[in-house]
Every structure is written in C-alpha cells, then in structure tokens.
Design a protein around this motif. Structure first.
Motif, PDB file in Angstrom:
ATOM      1  N   ASN A  80       0.815  -1.218   0.000  1.00  0.00           N
ATOM      2  CA  ASN A  80       0.000   0.000   0.000  1.00  0.00           C
ATOM      3  C   ASN A  80       0.850   1.270   0.000  1.00  0.00           C
ATOM      4  O   ASN A  80       0.316   2.365   0.130  1.00  0.00           O
ATOM      5  CB  ASN A  80      -0.941   0.003   1.214  1.00  0.00           C
ATOM      6  CG  ASN A  80      -1.990  -1.073   1.107  1.00  0.00           C
ATOM      7  OD1 ASN A  80      -2.519  -1.337   0.036  1.00  0.00           O
ATOM      8  ND2 ASN A  80      -2.283  -1.712   2.223  1.00  0.00           N
ATOM      9  N   LYS A  81       2.169   1.091  -0.115  1.00  0.00           N
ATOM     10  CA  LYS A  81       3.123   2.202  -0.116  1.00  0.00           C
ATOM     11  C   LYS A  81       2.926   3.099   1.106  1.00  0.00           C
ATOM     12  O   LYS A  81       2.993   4.318   1.032  1.00  0.00           O
ATOM     13  CB  LYS A  81       3.039   2.994  -1.416  1.00  0.00           C
ATOM     14  CG  LYS A  81       3.403   2.140  -2.609  1.00  0.00           C
ATOM     15  CD  LYS A  81       3.396   2.919  -3.882  1.00  0.00           C
ATOM     16  CE  LYS A  81       3.794   1.966  -5.014  1.00  0.00           C
ATOM     17  NZ  LYS A  81       3.820   2.617  -6.298  1.00  0.00           N
ATOM     18  N   ASP A  82       2.725   2.441   2.233  1.00  0.00           N
ATOM     19  CA  ASP A  82       2.509   3.117   3.502  1.00  0.00           C
ATOM     20  C   ASP A  82       3.858   3.297   4.198  1.00  0.00           C
ATOM     21  O   ASP A  82       4.540   2.315   4.501  1.00  0.00           O
ATOM     22  CB  ASP A  82       1.569   2.269   4.364  1.00  0.00           C
ATOM     23  CG  ASP A  82       1.221   2.887   5.696  1.00  0.00           C
ATOM     24  OD1 ASP A  82       1.787   3.944   6.040  1.00  0.00           O
ATOM     25  OD2 ASP A  82       0.381   2.311   6.399  1.00  0.00           O
ATOM     26  N   SER A  83       4.235   4.534   4.456  1.00  0.00           N
ATOM     27  CA  SER A  83       5.525   4.784   5.088  1.00  0.00           C
ATOM     28  C   SER A  83       5.559   4.321   6.541  1.00  0.00           C
ATOM     29  O   SER A  83       6.628   4.288   7.156  1.00  0.00           O
ATOM     30  CB  SER A  83       5.898   6.263   4.981  1.00  0.00           C
ATOM     31  OG  SER A  83       4.900   7.053   5.581  1.00  0.00           O
ATOM     32  N   HIS A  84       4.414   3.922   7.097  1.00  0.00           N
ATOM     33  CA  HIS A  84       4.369   3.336   8.449  1.00  0.00           C
ATOM     34  C   HIS A  84       5.162   2.026   8.491  1.00  0.00           C
ATOM     35  O   HIS A  84       5.557   1.565   9.557  1.00  0.00           O
ATOM     36  CB  HIS A  84       2.919   3.100   8.877  1.00  0.00           C
ATOM     37  CG  HIS A  84       2.765   2.467  10.213  1.00  0.00           C
ATOM     38  ND1 HIS A  84       3.119   3.104  11.375  1.00  0.00           N
ATOM     39  CD2 HIS A  84       2.328   1.240  10.568  1.00  0.00           C
ATOM     40  CE1 HIS A  84       2.895   2.289  12.394  1.00  0.00           C
ATOM     41  NE2 HIS A  84       2.425   1.152  11.939  1.00  0.00           N
ATOM     42  N   ALA A  85       5.427   1.471   7.343  1.00  0.00           N
ATOM     43  CA  ALA A  85       6.221   0.235   7.273  1.00  0.00           C
ATOM     44  C   ALA A  85       7.573   0.415   7.938  1.00  0.00           C
ATOM     45  O   ALA A  85       8.107  -0.520   8.535  1.00  0.00           O
ATOM     46  CB  ALA A  85       6.393  -0.206   5.824  1.00  0.00           C
TER      47      ALA A  85
END
Length: 105
Positions: A80-85
């Motif tokens: 999901n290209k979530d920078s929370h990763a």
C-alpha cells in the motif's frame, strides 16, 4: 555478527541442519531489515516488499511465527506504499537483534 552462534532457536525446530542454520537466518534477517528501512526511506516500496517476501519465507521455514506475522503486516503496508512500514520494520529489527543476542547473557 560473530556472536550469532548464541542465538536461541524456536521450540519444535528439530532438524539439525535447520538448528545449525538458524543463527545465520536471524543475522541475515537483521541485515535485510536494515536494508528495507533504507529502501522505504527512499520510497523503494517494491524492492522492500520483495525482500520482505523473502524474509517471510525464511521465518516460515524456521517456525518464527511472531516474525512471520509481523512480516505479513509489513508486506501489506509496503504493498500500500505506507511509510508506516518503516516503524514496523524498526520494531521487527529490534526483536531480531534481541533474538540474535538472547543467549549472550
């Protein structure tokens, strides 16, 4: 990384070849997590996701259920290209380092 021979291994891991390889797998996981953190910072989500899939396979092979579950969530964030990763990866990296050093004391 020389102290990886002291890493604890999961209960139920009885294959002697896997037991011998387990510390190497944890050491590799630490290295790859650090690489993935850099990739996420550079917005290289696809490359980070590829590495996460690889680590997920290693976690499954060595019956690292907690790592496997964390990597499943990380893969979803990366897809999901979530920078929370990056936060998830930092947490998993800390757990992997702790596992690597767990029998040193």
């Amino acid at each position: 990384m020389e102290d990886f021979k002291n890493a604890a291994f999961p209960k139920g891991l009885t294959d002697p070849d896997l037991v011998d390889l387990y510390p190497h797998a944890i050491a590799r996981m630490v290295e790859d997590i650090d690489t993935m953190i850099t990739l996420v910072a550079e917005k290289e989500f696809q490359r980070a996701c590829f590495t996460a899939f690889k680590l997920h396979g290693i976690a499954a092979l060595f019956r690292m259920d907690e790592f496997s579950a964390a990597l499943t969530a990380i893969i979803e964030s990366l897809e999901n290209k979530d920078s929370h990763a990056s936060v998830q990866l930092e947490d998993l990296g800390a757990k992997a380092r702790l596992q690597l050093c767990s029998k040193r004391n």
